[in-house]
Design a protein around this motif. Structure first.
Motif, mmCIF file in Angstrom:
data_model
loop_
_atom_site.group_PDB
_atom_site.id
_atom_site.type_symbol
_atom_site.label_atom_id
_atom_site.label_comp_id
_atom_site.label_asym_id
_atom_site.label_seq_id
_atom_site.Cartn_x
_atom_site.Cartn_y
_atom_site.Cartn_z
ATOM 1 N N TRP A 33 36.386 46.123 41.756
ATOM 2 C CA TRP A 33 37.643 46.379 41.055
ATOM 3 C C TRP A 33 38.245 45.051 40.617
ATOM 4 O O TRP A 33 38.211 44.073 41.366
ATOM 5 C CB TRP A 33 38.620 47.145 41.949
ATOM 6 C CG TRP A 33 38.342 48.611 41.925
ATOM 7 C CD1 TRP A 33 37.236 49.250 42.404
ATOM 8 C CD2 TRP A 33 39.180 49.619 41.349
ATOM 9 N NE1 TRP A 33 37.334 50.590 42.177
ATOM 10 C CE2 TRP A 33 38.513 50.853 41.544
ATOM 11 C CE3 TRP A 33 40.422 49.603 40.715
ATOM 12 C CZ2 TRP A 33 39.056 52.066 41.101
ATOM 13 C CZ3 TRP A 33 40.959 50.805 40.288
ATOM 14 C CH2 TRP A 33 40.280 52.026 40.475
ATOM 15 N N ARG A 34 38.825 45.037 39.444
ATOM 16 C CA ARG A 34 39.331 43.799 38.868
ATOM 17 C C ARG A 34 40.414 43.163 39.741
ATOM 18 O O ARG A 34 40.476 41.934 39.847
ATOM 19 C CB ARG A 34 39.873 44.038 37.461
ATOM 20 C CG ARG A 34 38.811 44.411 36.438
ATOM 21 C CD ARG A 34 39.425 44.582 35.070
ATOM 22 N NE ARG A 34 39.914 43.307 34.541
ATOM 23 C CZ ARG A 34 40.828 43.209 33.576
ATOM 24 N NH1 ARG A 34 41.393 44.299 33.081
ATOM 25 N NH2 ARG A 34 41.216 42.034 33.138
ATOM 26 N N GLU A 35 41.284 44.000 40.356
ATOM 27 C CA GLU A 35 42.339 43.452 41.190
ATOM 28 C C GLU A 35 41.760 42.666 42.360
ATOM 29 O O GLU A 35 42.228 41.573 42.690
ATOM 30 C CB GLU A 35 43.226 44.577 41.726
ATOM 31 C CG GLU A 35 43.992 45.352 40.665
ATOM 32 C CD GLU A 35 43.253 46.600 40.223
ATOM 33 O OE1 GLU A 35 41.997 46.549 40.093
ATOM 34 O OE2 GLU A 35 43.920 47.630 39.987
ATOM 35 N N ALA A 38 40.160 39.432 41.153
ATOM 36 C CA ALA A 38 41.170 38.415 40.877
ATOM 37 C C ALA A 38 41.654 37.759 42.170
ATOM 38 O O ALA A 38 41.875 36.539 42.211
ATOM 39 C CB ALA A 38 42.342 39.039 40.115
ATOM 40 N N LEU A 42 37.126 34.971 40.295
ATOM 41 C CA LEU A 42 35.941 35.447 39.588
ATOM 42 C C LEU A 42 34.707 34.627 39.940
ATOM 43 O O LEU A 42 33.646 35.180 40.262
ATOM 44 C CB LEU A 42 36.187 35.422 38.073
ATOM 45 C CG LEU A 42 35.016 35.864 37.193
ATOM 46 C CD1 LEU A 42 34.576 37.280 37.519
ATOM 47 C CD2 LEU A 42 35.394 35.748 35.710
ATOM 48 N N LEU A 59 32.204 47.548 37.073
ATOM 49 C CA LEU A 59 33.486 46.873 37.233
ATOM 50 C C LEU A 59 34.547 47.839 36.761
ATOM 51 O O LEU A 59 34.469 48.387 35.657
ATOM 52 C CB LEU A 59 33.546 45.579 36.421
ATOM 53 C CG LEU A 59 34.887 44.831 36.492
ATOM 54 C CD1 LEU A 59 35.166 44.347 37.911
ATOM 55 C CD2 LEU A 59 34.909 43.652 35.518
ATOM 56 N N ASP A 85 43.713 42.527 27.111
ATOM 57 C CA ASP A 85 43.341 42.707 28.510
ATOM 58 C C ASP A 85 41.931 43.263 28.624
ATOM 59 O O ASP A 85 41.164 42.872 29.522
ATOM 60 C CB ASP A 85 44.330 43.637 29.206
ATOM 61 C CG ASP A 85 44.014 43.790 30.690
ATOM 62 O OD1 ASP A 85 44.065 42.780 31.406
ATOM 63 O OD2 ASP A 85 43.692 44.915 31.114
ATOM 64 N N ARG A 88 39.401 40.565 28.164
ATOM 65 C CA ARG A 88 39.253 39.803 29.413
ATOM 66 C C ARG A 88 38.385 40.568 30.407
ATOM 67 O O ARG A 88 37.537 39.979 31.093
ATOM 68 C CB ARG A 88 40.623 39.500 30.026
ATOM 69 C CG ARG A 88 41.426 38.453 29.267
ATOM 70 C CD ARG A 88 42.642 38.016 30.050
ATOM 71 N NE ARG A 88 43.634 39.068 30.178
ATOM 72 C CZ ARG A 88 44.602 39.303 29.300
ATOM 73 N NH1 ARG A 88 44.700 38.542 28.210
ATOM 74 N NH2 ARG A 88 45.467 40.277 29.499
ATOM 75 N N ALA A 89 38.584 41.882 30.485
ATOM 76 C CA ALA A 89 37.778 42.690 31.394
ATOM 77 C C ALA A 89 36.301 42.649 30.994
ATOM 78 O O ALA A 89 35.414 42.582 31.859
ATOM 79 C CB ALA A 89 38.285 44.131 31.401
ATOM 80 N N GLU A 92 34.872 39.400 32.136
ATOM 81 C CA GLU A 92 34.637 39.411 33.578
ATOM 82 C C GLU A 92 33.368 40.200 33.912
ATOM 83 O O GLU A 92 32.555 39.774 34.753
ATOM 84 C CB GLU A 92 35.845 40.030 34.289
ATOM 85 C CG GLU A 92 37.105 39.179 34.203
ATOM 86 C CD GLU A 92 38.368 39.964 34.534
ATOM 87 O OE1 GLU A 92 38.238 41.097 35.083
ATOM 88 O OE2 GLU A 92 39.468 39.476 34.243
ATOM 89 N N LEU A 101 31.371 48.441 32.372
ATOM 90 C CA LEU A 101 32.809 48.331 32.570
ATOM 91 C C LEU A 101 33.384 49.730 32.421
ATOM 92 O O LEU A 101 33.306 50.338 31.344
ATOM 93 C CB LEU A 101 33.445 47.399 31.542
ATOM 94 C CG LEU A 101 34.971 47.333 31.549
ATOM 95 C CD1 LEU A 101 35.495 46.736 32.855
ATOM 96 C CD2 LEU A 101 35.487 46.525 30.352
#
Length: 305
Positions: A33-35, A38, A42, A59, A85, A88-89, A92, A101
């Motif tokens: 998960w992105r949270e 972060a 990364l 992700l 956003d 950016r995802a 990542e 994703l």
């Protein structure tokens, strides 16, 4: 197919703890998960995953593409921020070499996930012959919201393709249509995919969200080459007051997993199978016990054989 731990199932674990847990429990993949990425950083997440020899099965998440107004309305700034956003995802996901994703596309404009509708400041009584006026920033235009998703996909799919990232559209159960996903069926998600190469845009098949759909078998048959992720958990009955937390461990609800898994395999999917659970009791339990139960229930209930 191979079992993967979606990080939200053991929500208390950091990335480092989830990676360690996967290794100790003999799992070959993890859904991140992105949270959490972060929080870990990364670059450090990439290092941990690679040194552990794990695959990143997904992700989570990109999406929420219906922010702002609708096409032709004034407010385009929120839409532009949503696109930024998601770029950016995608970046990542590329760094993590994630299989996809996950895209939770967003609900009606102006409705925040899990929050009440914005106050209108107007009488709740409808005008004669019509419905109550919408408060600022909120729209009931469901068709328009879906158009906004298609518009965003036209921007993001080529960007993802250039970076080797596959976008995975996730239809959510209709109960989440107002605030999380205006895509409610696998068929709707597949229809949106058709304009793009399969390696660029695919779909997520999540048993919690699709088990009820009378067209599921037909849509899985036409999903060949488009299934980017297969996620499993059970649908609890009755649902809790917070319906987001109605996802249970396999065997604790109403879903018959075997036929769905057979259809997913029949559509050519050979990737990882993530267990993704949102449930307060599961989150409160010892994550190691959760993973042990997950492995046992998966082996007993989910495989296609």
């Amino acid at each position: 197919m191979s079992l993967s731990l979606n990080q939200w199932t053991t929500r208390r674990w950091s990335v480092a703890e989830a990676v360690d847990g996967c290794v100790r429990h003999g799992l070959a993949a993890v859904g991140l998960w992105r949270e959490k990425v972060a929080e870990q950083g990364l670059a450090e997440t990439v290092r941990l995953v690679r040194e552990a020899g794990l695959r990143v099965s997904s992700l989570c998440r990109g999406g929420f593409l219906t922010a702002g107004g609708l096409p032709g309305e004034e407010d385009r700034h929120a839409f532009a921020r949503a696109l930024d956003d998601n770029r950016r995802a995608i970046d990542e996901a590329a760094e993590l070499a994630a299989a996809c994703l996950v895209m939770v596309v967003g609900g009606l404009p102006g409705v925040r996930a899990g929050a009440p509708l914005p106050a209108s400041g107007l009488s709740r009584e409808p005008a004669a012959g019509g419905s109550a006026p919408c408060p600022p920033g909120f729209s009931r235009d469901l068709a328009g919201a879906r158009e906004r998703v298609a518009e965003a996909l036209g921007v993001l799919a080529p960007y993802a393709g250039e970076r080797g990232v596959r976008l995975a559209l996730e239809p959510l159960h209709p109960v989440y249509c107002p605030d999380r996903a205006v895509l409610s069926t696998l068929g709707q998600a597949l229809d949106l995919c058709q304009a793009y190469p399969p390696e660029q845009v695919g779909v997520v098949v999540d048993t919690f969200h699709v088990w009820w759909d009378p067209r599921l078998s037909d849509d899985l048959a036409r999903a060949r080459g488009r299934i980017a992720a297969y996620q499993v958990c059970d649908y609890l009955h009755p649902l809790p007051a917070d319906v987001l937390l109605g996802r249970g461990m396999m065997g604790d609800g109403v879903i018959d997993f075997g036929p769905i898994t057979r259809a997913v395999a029949g559509a050519g999917y050979t990737g990882d199978v993530e267990v993704e659970i949102f449930n307060a009791d599961v989150w409160a339990a010892d994550p190691n016990d959760v993973v042990a139960t997950m492995k046992a229930r998966y082996a007993a209930l989910v495989p296609a054989g």
